[in-house]
Scaffold this active site. Structure first.
Site, mmCIF file in Angstrom:
data_model
loop_
_atom_site.group_PDB
_atom_site.id
_atom_site.type_symbol
_atom_site.label_atom_id
_atom_site.label_comp_id
_atom_site.label_asym_id
_atom_site.label_seq_id
_atom_site.Cartn_x
_atom_site.Cartn_y
_atom_site.Cartn_z
ATOM 1 N N CYS A 98 2.283 -0.229 3.218
ATOM 2 C CA CYS A 98 2.115 -0.909 1.935
ATOM 3 C C CYS A 98 1.312 0.058 1.063
ATOM 4 O O CYS A 98 1.443 1.268 1.221
ATOM 5 C CB CYS A 98 1.440 -2.274 2.109
ATOM 6 S SG CYS A 98 -0.232 -2.210 2.791
ATOM 7 N N SER A 99 0.487 -0.450 0.174
ATOM 8 C CA SER A 99 -0.303 0.449 -0.674
ATOM 9 C C SER A 99 -1.359 1.190 0.135
ATOM 10 O O SER A 99 -1.496 2.409 0.025
ATOM 11 C CB SER A 99 -0.984 -0.333 -1.796
ATOM 12 O OG SER A 99 -0.022 -0.909 -2.644
#
Length: 166
Positions: A98-99
C-alpha cells in the site's frame, strides 16, 4: 534572564518536535502487528524474483501510480475472490503493498486466513519503493514520477517523486 528563557524554550520546542517525528520503523511498529513478514523494496526489486504483487490501495491511488505488474485488489472493497481468481495456487509467493505498509498488512492477514502460505508485506510500501528510485507506472502502464500520497499526513513519508492527491 530573557536569554535563558528563550534558549530553554527553543530547546523544549526542538525536543518536542524531534519526539513527534517517527522513523518509518517506529511508525510501522505502532500500527502493525508484524504477524506478516516484511520484504524490503531491495529484495522485491532483485532480478528474476517470481512474486505476485498485489496493490492494496484504493483505485484512484492505483491509477496514479503502481508497481509494474501489480494486481489491484483494493482495501475498503477488498474481495478475496479477486485474489482467488488471479492467484489460484495458494503456494505462490505474494507481496502486498500500500502506501507505507499498514493497509497491506490487513489484506495480507486475510490472504493468510484464506490459506495462502507465502505472503509478505512490502516494508514502507510504494513510498519506500519510490524513495529508493525504483520505477512506478500510471494507469496507461507508462513510467511516472507522480505518486498518490494518500493524504498530507501520510504524504510526508514520500521523499521523491511528485505527490498527487485526488
Amino acid at each position: 534572564m530573557i536569554k535563558k528563557v528563550t534558549y530553554l524554550l527553543l530547546f523544549f520546542l526542538t525536543v518536542q518536535t524531534s519526539l513527534a517525528q517517527d522513523s518509518l520503523s517506529q511508525l510501522l511498529k505502532r500500527y502493525n502487528t508484524k504477524n506478516i513478514p516484511y520484504i524490503s523494496v531491495q529484495e522485491l526489486a532483485m532480478p528474476k524474483t517470481n512474486y505476485k504483487i498485489l496493490d492494496a490501495r484504493e483505485l484512484n491511488e492505483y491509477q496514479v501510480s503502481h508497481l509494474n505488474n501489480a494486481i489491484f485488489v483494493g482495501y475498503k472493497d477488498f474481495k478475496i475472490e479477486t485474489v482467488l481468481n488471479e492467484i489460484p495456487n495458494k503456494k505462490d509467493t505474494i507481496v502486498v503493498y500500500c502506501s507505507l505498509g499498514i493497509r497491506s498488512e490487513a489484506i495480507s492477514k486475510k490472504l493468510k486466513d484464506e490459506g495462502y502460505i507465502s505472503v509478505y508485506n512490502l516494508y514502507g510500501g510504494i513510498f519506500e519503493w519510490k524513495n529508493n528510485d525504483f520505477p512506478v507506472y500510471n494507469q496507461q502502464n507508462k513510467k511516472t514520477d507522480s505518486i498518490h500520497a494518500f493524504s498530507k499526513m501520510w504524504g510526508k513519508w514520500l521523499m521523491k517523486g511528485k505527490k498527487a492527491y485526488n
